[in-house]
Design a protein around this motif. Sequence first.
Motif, mmCIF file in Angstrom:
data_model
loop_
_atom_site.group_PDB
_atom_site.id
_atom_site.type_symbol
_atom_site.label_atom_id
_atom_site.label_comp_id
_atom_site.label_asym_id
_atom_site.label_seq_id
_atom_site.Cartn_x
_atom_site.Cartn_y
_atom_site.Cartn_z
ATOM 1 N N GLU A 158 0.975 -1.053 -0.019
ATOM 2 C CA GLU A 158 0.068 -0.135 -0.042
ATOM 3 C C GLU A 158 0.785 1.292 0.026
ATOM 4 O OE1 GLU A 158 -4.128 0.132 1.983
ATOM 5 O OE2 GLU A 158 -2.744 -0.760 3.313
ATOM 6 N N ARG A 159 0.354 2.445 -0.671
ATOM 7 C CA ARG A 159 1.080 3.383 -0.601
ATOM 8 C C ARG A 159 0.072 4.714 -1.122
ATOM 9 N NH1 ARG A 159 6.419 5.639 -1.208
ATOM 10 N NH2 ARG A 159 6.500 7.690 -2.776
ATOM 11 N N TYR A 160 -0.207 5.616 0.009
ATOM 12 C CA TYR A 160 -1.079 6.623 -0.016
ATOM 13 C C TYR A 160 -0.757 7.723 0.699
ATOM 14 C CZ TYR A 160 -2.977 4.349 4.001
ATOM 15 O OH TYR A 160 -3.038 3.778 5.443
ATOM 16 N N THR A 161 -1.416 8.883 0.201
ATOM 17 C CA THR A 161 -0.830 10.167 0.913
ATOM 18 C C THR A 161 -1.805 10.282 2.191
ATOM 19 O OG1 THR A 161 -0.211 11.463 -1.061
ATOM 20 C CG2 THR A 161 -0.789 12.670 0.588
ATOM 21 N N VAL A 162 -1.280 10.512 3.289
ATOM 22 C CA VAL A 162 -2.034 10.565 4.639
ATOM 23 C C VAL A 162 -2.144 12.258 4.935
ATOM 24 C CG1 VAL A 162 -2.175 10.178 7.071
ATOM 25 C CG2 VAL A 162 -1.415 8.551 5.274
ATOM 26 N N VAL A 163 -0.855 12.851 4.779
ATOM 27 C CA VAL A 163 -0.778 14.408 5.403
ATOM 28 C C VAL A 163 0.064 15.156 4.280
ATOM 29 C CG1 VAL A 163 -1.324 14.119 7.641
ATOM 30 C CG2 VAL A 163 1.049 14.036 6.752
ATOM 31 N N SER A 164 -0.055 16.426 4.201
ATOM 32 C CA SER A 164 0.635 17.039 3.333
ATOM 33 C C SER A 164 2.137 16.900 3.635
ATOM 34 C CB SER A 164 0.185 18.578 3.508
ATOM 35 O OG SER A 164 0.864 19.221 4.556
ATOM 36 N N GLU A 165 3.029 17.384 2.651
ATOM 37 C CA GLU A 165 4.604 17.333 2.914
ATOM 38 C C GLU A 165 4.826 18.423 3.806
ATOM 39 O OE1 GLU A 165 8.327 18.158 -0.065
ATOM 40 O OE2 GLU A 165 6.390 17.595 -0.769
ATOM 41 N N GLY A 166 4.134 19.433 3.891
ATOM 42 C CA GLY A 166 4.380 20.474 5.010
ATOM 43 C C GLY A 166 4.257 20.044 6.319
ATOM 44 N N VAL A 167 3.355 19.382 6.566
ATOM 45 C CA VAL A 167 2.805 18.793 7.799
ATOM 46 C C VAL A 167 4.051 17.704 8.349
ATOM 47 C CG1 VAL A 167 1.293 17.221 9.415
ATOM 48 C CG2 VAL A 167 0.433 19.093 8.019
ATOM 49 N N SER A 168 4.363 16.642 7.532
ATOM 50 C CA SER A 168 5.399 15.919 7.742
ATOM 51 C C SER A 168 6.728 16.636 7.967
ATOM 52 C CB SER A 168 5.591 14.799 6.640
ATOM 53 O OG SER A 168 5.867 15.318 5.368
ATOM 54 N N GLN A 169 6.971 17.773 7.242
ATOM 55 C CA GLN A 169 8.326 18.360 7.606
ATOM 56 C C GLN A 169 8.458 19.171 8.751
ATOM 57 O OE1 GLN A 169 8.921 20.674 3.986
ATOM 58 N NE2 GLN A 169 9.619 18.849 2.741
ATOM 59 N N SER A 170 7.160 19.818 9.267
ATOM 60 C CA SER A 170 7.247 20.196 10.562
ATOM 61 C C SER A 170 7.287 19.250 11.499
ATOM 62 C CB SER A 170 5.887 21.087 10.539
ATOM 63 O OG SER A 170 5.694 22.081 9.659
ATOM 64 N N MET A 171 6.665 18.383 11.494
ATOM 65 C CA MET A 171 6.826 17.257 12.455
ATOM 66 C C MET A 171 8.290 16.506 12.573
ATOM 67 S SD MET A 171 4.066 16.614 14.271
ATOM 68 C CE MET A 171 5.306 15.293 15.300
ATOM 69 N N THR A 172 8.859 16.446 11.514
ATOM 70 C CA THR A 172 10.160 16.052 11.364
ATOM 71 C C THR A 172 11.155 16.835 12.271
ATOM 72 O OG1 THR A 172 9.934 14.505 9.511
ATOM 73 C CG2 THR A 172 12.224 15.398 9.797
ATOM 74 N N LYS A 173 11.015 18.293 11.955
ATOM 75 C CA LYS A 173 11.830 19.289 12.396
ATOM 76 C C LYS A 173 11.554 19.344 13.835
ATOM 77 C CE LYS A 173 13.114 24.207 12.020
ATOM 78 N NZ LYS A 173 14.445 23.886 11.795
ATOM 79 N N LEU A 174 10.311 19.063 14.383
ATOM 80 C CA LEU A 174 10.238 19.029 15.808
ATOM 81 C C LEU A 174 10.811 17.698 16.527
ATOM 82 C CD1 LEU A 174 6.362 20.235 15.887
ATOM 83 C CD2 LEU A 174 8.443 21.311 17.054
ATOM 84 N N LEU A 175 10.765 16.605 15.807
ATOM 85 C CA LEU A 175 11.490 15.360 16.377
ATOM 86 C C LEU A 175 12.677 15.415 16.305
ATOM 87 C CD1 LEU A 175 8.567 12.752 14.911
ATOM 88 C CD2 LEU A 175 8.956 13.597 17.149
#
Length: 228
Positions: A158-175
């Motif tokens: 399976e491969r599908y979009t869950v959230v936007s690229e911006g959301v994932s990048q914001s979370m990655t920066k925080l993590l």
Amino acid sequence: TLRSPGSSIKPLSVYTPAFAEGIITYSSCYDDSPVFFGSEYSKNGWPKNSSGVYSGMVDLEYAISHSLNTVAVRILQQIGLENSFDFLFDELRLSSLSESEDKNYSALALGGMSAGVTLKDITTAYSVLANDGVYTSSKCVLKILDGSGNVIIDNKGERYTVVSEGVSQSMTKLLTKVLTNSGATAYGAVTKLTEICEAAGKTGTTDNNKDRWFIGYTPYFMGGIWLG
């Protein structure tokens, strides 16, 4: 095996859906203090942070890197238990969660699930953050060929979009701050790695250290560890 994920669930159950719904931004601040008093959880104030300390107004970077329980519960109140549960169950395929027993603040904000999750499933769920918002199912077989080189099995998964690229990048920066901020829960744990490339991740523990988790990733690899 199913184990309670502790705070390793927070980025998935609280912070990512809150970003996706526009409830929080990178600069949001919250009050680090007990949310409930005289409640079914605790008459002395709930939730408590693992440090036993409350710090007043804090930003998201501090809340996530120090794994504050209070802020996770406050944001979950804004998201709603139903929305948080559905995000985990439907979008991130954490199908071991119980609809009757895990729609509560202890389970969704603090990771105290009735049964829990597997290491494979929660690590796979983090692929959304590592892969620009796209969920990619885990697999142990990439491709099987016959003696002539013909493809017998092509396991695309399976491969599908869950959230936007911006959301994932914001979370990655925080993590990334979980690994690099002084006093953070995984500060100094992978110093040599962070000298080579950017790394992000989240810790999780349950009572008496029965479970200890770390789910992390770099631009190249991701992995999950459980011990207990």
